[in-house]
Design a protein around this motif. Structure first.
Motif, mmCIF file in Angstrom:
data_model
loop_
_atom_site.group_PDB
_atom_site.id
_atom_site.type_symbol
_atom_site.label_atom_id
_atom_site.label_comp_id
_atom_site.label_asym_id
_atom_site.label_seq_id
_atom_site.Cartn_x
_atom_site.Cartn_y
_atom_site.Cartn_z
ATOM 1 N N HIS A 200 -11.940 -43.129 -17.781
ATOM 2 C CA HIS A 200 -12.879 -41.935 -17.504
ATOM 3 C C HIS A 200 -12.493 -40.858 -16.543
ATOM 4 N N ASP A 201 -13.874 -40.416 -16.114
ATOM 5 C CA ASP A 201 -13.664 -40.247 -15.655
ATOM 6 C C ASP A 201 -14.324 -40.751 -13.680
ATOM 7 N N THR A 202 -13.846 -42.422 -14.029
ATOM 8 C CA THR A 202 -14.271 -42.766 -12.695
ATOM 9 C C THR A 202 -13.240 -43.670 -12.429
ATOM 10 N N LEU A 203 -12.946 -44.640 -11.379
ATOM 11 C CA LEU A 203 -12.621 -45.510 -10.879
ATOM 12 C C LEU A 203 -12.808 -47.036 -10.977
ATOM 13 N N LEU A 204 -12.142 -47.917 -11.725
ATOM 14 C CA LEU A 204 -12.183 -49.558 -11.537
ATOM 15 C C LEU A 204 -11.488 -50.394 -10.616
ATOM 16 N N PHE A 205 -12.301 -51.328 -9.639
ATOM 17 C CA PHE A 205 -11.331 -52.696 -9.220
ATOM 18 C C PHE A 205 -12.255 -53.344 -8.757
ATOM 19 N N ARG A 206 -10.652 -54.365 -8.991
ATOM 20 C CA ARG A 206 -11.756 -55.795 -9.171
ATOM 21 C C ARG A 206 -11.941 -56.312 -7.520
ATOM 22 N N SER A 207 -12.835 -57.063 -7.685
ATOM 23 C CA SER A 207 -13.302 -57.402 -6.256
ATOM 24 C C SER A 207 -13.597 -58.819 -6.194
ATOM 25 N N ALA A 208 -12.984 -59.885 -4.903
ATOM 26 C CA ALA A 208 -13.585 -61.002 -5.227
ATOM 27 C C ALA A 208 -14.328 -61.372 -4.217
ATOM 28 N N GLY A 209 -14.999 -60.004 -3.520
ATOM 29 C CA GLY A 209 -15.955 -60.504 -2.420
ATOM 30 C C GLY A 209 -15.472 -59.876 -1.747
ATOM 31 N N GLY A 210 -16.362 -60.703 0.337
ATOM 32 C CA GLY A 210 -15.582 -60.150 1.030
ATOM 33 C C GLY A 210 -16.171 -58.459 1.610
ATOM 34 N N ASP A 211 -15.248 -58.296 3.024
ATOM 35 C CA ASP A 211 -15.885 -57.094 3.676
ATOM 36 C C ASP A 211 -15.776 -56.092 2.253
ATOM 37 N N LYS A 212 -15.309 -55.855 1.189
ATOM 38 C CA LYS A 212 -14.968 -54.556 -0.049
ATOM 39 C C LYS A 212 -16.263 -54.674 -0.195
ATOM 40 N N LEU A 213 -16.324 -56.093 -0.290
ATOM 41 C CA LEU A 213 -17.807 -56.104 -1.665
ATOM 42 C C LEU A 213 -19.086 -55.827 -0.977
ATOM 43 N N LEU A 214 -18.582 -56.014 0.204
ATOM 44 C CA LEU A 214 -20.242 -56.090 1.230
ATOM 45 C C LEU A 214 -20.717 -54.429 1.618
ATOM 46 N N ALA A 215 -19.531 -53.482 1.582
ATOM 47 C CA ALA A 215 -19.545 -52.348 1.992
ATOM 48 C C ALA A 215 -20.516 -51.797 0.502
ATOM 49 N N VAL A 216 -19.597 -52.292 -0.832
ATOM 50 C CA VAL A 216 -20.282 -51.372 -1.622
ATOM 51 C C VAL A 216 -21.575 -52.269 -2.291
ATOM 52 N N ALA A 217 -22.043 -53.234 -1.532
ATOM 53 C CA ALA A 217 -23.186 -54.116 -1.952
ATOM 54 C C ALA A 217 -24.554 -52.566 -1.673
ATOM 55 N N MET A 218 -24.067 -53.117 -0.299
ATOM 56 C CA MET A 218 -23.965 -51.529 1.322
ATOM 57 C C MET A 218 -24.729 -50.245 0.635
ATOM 58 N N GLY A 219 -23.769 -49.623 -0.436
ATOM 59 C CA GLY A 219 -23.800 -48.574 -1.262
ATOM 60 C C GLY A 219 -23.804 -47.291 -0.365
ATOM 61 N N SER A 220 -22.269 -48.001 0.496
ATOM 62 C CA SER A 220 -22.069 -47.098 1.313
ATOM 63 C C SER A 220 -20.618 -45.901 0.606
ATOM 64 N N GLU A 221 -20.783 -45.074 0.920
ATOM 65 C CA GLU A 221 -19.627 -44.260 0.784
ATOM 66 C C GLU A 221 -18.210 -44.828 0.722
ATOM 67 N N VAL A 222 -17.251 -44.510 -0.057
ATOM 68 C CA VAL A 222 -15.676 -44.961 0.119
ATOM 69 C C VAL A 222 -14.974 -43.610 0.334
ATOM 70 N N ALA A 223 -13.689 -44.101 0.729
ATOM 71 C CA ALA A 223 -12.392 -43.391 0.317
ATOM 72 C C ALA A 223 -11.224 -43.463 0.061
ATOM 73 N N LEU A 224 -10.535 -42.359 -1.215
ATOM 74 C CA LEU A 224 -9.660 -43.569 -1.709
ATOM 75 C C LEU A 224 -8.195 -42.930 -1.710
ATOM 76 N N GLU A 225 -7.347 -43.326 -1.238
ATOM 77 C CA GLU A 225 -5.912 -43.030 -1.241
ATOM 78 C C GLU A 225 -4.682 -42.572 -2.241
ATOM 79 N N ILE A 226 -4.248 -42.292 -2.879
ATOM 80 C CA ILE A 226 -3.080 -42.800 -2.909
ATOM 81 C C ILE A 226 -2.009 -42.204 -3.244
ATOM 82 N N ASP A 227 -0.135 -42.169 -3.053
ATOM 83 C CA ASP A 227 0.508 -41.562 -2.287
ATOM 84 C C ASP A 227 2.058 -42.428 -2.830
ATOM 85 N N ARG A 228 2.744 -41.358 -2.274
ATOM 86 C CA ARG A 228 4.375 -41.087 -3.130
ATOM 87 C C ARG A 228 5.262 -40.283 -1.951
#
Lengths: 141, 141
Positions: free
Chosen positions: A45-73
């Protein structure tokens, strides 16, 4: 800025490209550090989902930080890039089914995954026409 | 972690890939925000150089923030990603000649460029073997 070299993408063009791609780069803060990592995501829908096995990515999310995501061609002469900025959160167990029918590739084989949802706050895209000035510079060598 | 799915790249492999690629994504902080933007870079000895026409990227560098840069390659079943974390600075005018013989594409046509140097502090790389579980899930549909 030279409009002939860089043109903005419309919101519809940005979301179309987000739905077409599957690999992105996620940037996030860890205290004073900036991190960036590739992820496999899917639009739900109007969100993006990804799976995380833990580690840095998850920790940052758990801390409630803002994120930025980029795609390109890219090809030889053109580039397009879409950037999503927003907030990320780990889905509760009763929400994880949202990821089940999406084409999300696991990056790590056998561990338990968490599902992370990014709610976009700002979505921007740009198309660039690339030049290669060094092709002309060889005339002077 | 499953070593058969994710394997680290050696420093030599990371630098080889950095020399072979030309497009990267730069992540940086602006006060409390995380930003990410595509750049065209080139390796100059043990540093990375890119041109900036100003704006967010340059401002972040001028503020002396740490940056993270990522390159990657994907095919159907494999991915590799190299991440460089380090400090960035704008080159002085007498140093800008370092960019002249590098294949740096300008992203914007006619404006004055600054040359930014990233001095890597940490260079890490990973190779992933990707699986596509939804190909198997269709059996149940």
């Amino acid at each position: 800025m030279d409009d002939e070299v860089m043109t903005p993408l419309s919101p519809d063009e940005c979301w179309e490209m987000l739905r077409e791609e599957e690999f992105a780069r996620l940037a996030f803060r860890m205290v004073d550090e900036v991190h960036i990592t590739p992820i496999n995501y899917a639009v739900d829908h109007d969100t993006l989902l990804f799976r995380s096995a833990g580690g840095d990515k998850l920790l940052a999310v758990a801390m409630g930080s803002e994120v930025a995501l980029e795609i390109d061609r890219f090809d030889e002469d053109h580039a397009r890039s879409v950037v999503v900025r927003g907030s990320a959160r780990i889905l509760d167990e009763h929400e994880e089914h949202r990821a089940e029918n999406l084409p999300l590739r696991p990056w790590v084989g056998t561990v338990k995954y968490n599902v992370v949802e990014i709610t976009p706050r700002v979505v921007t895209g740009r198309a660039f026409r690339l030049s290669r000035p060094w092709l002309h510079m060889t005339l002077h060598e």
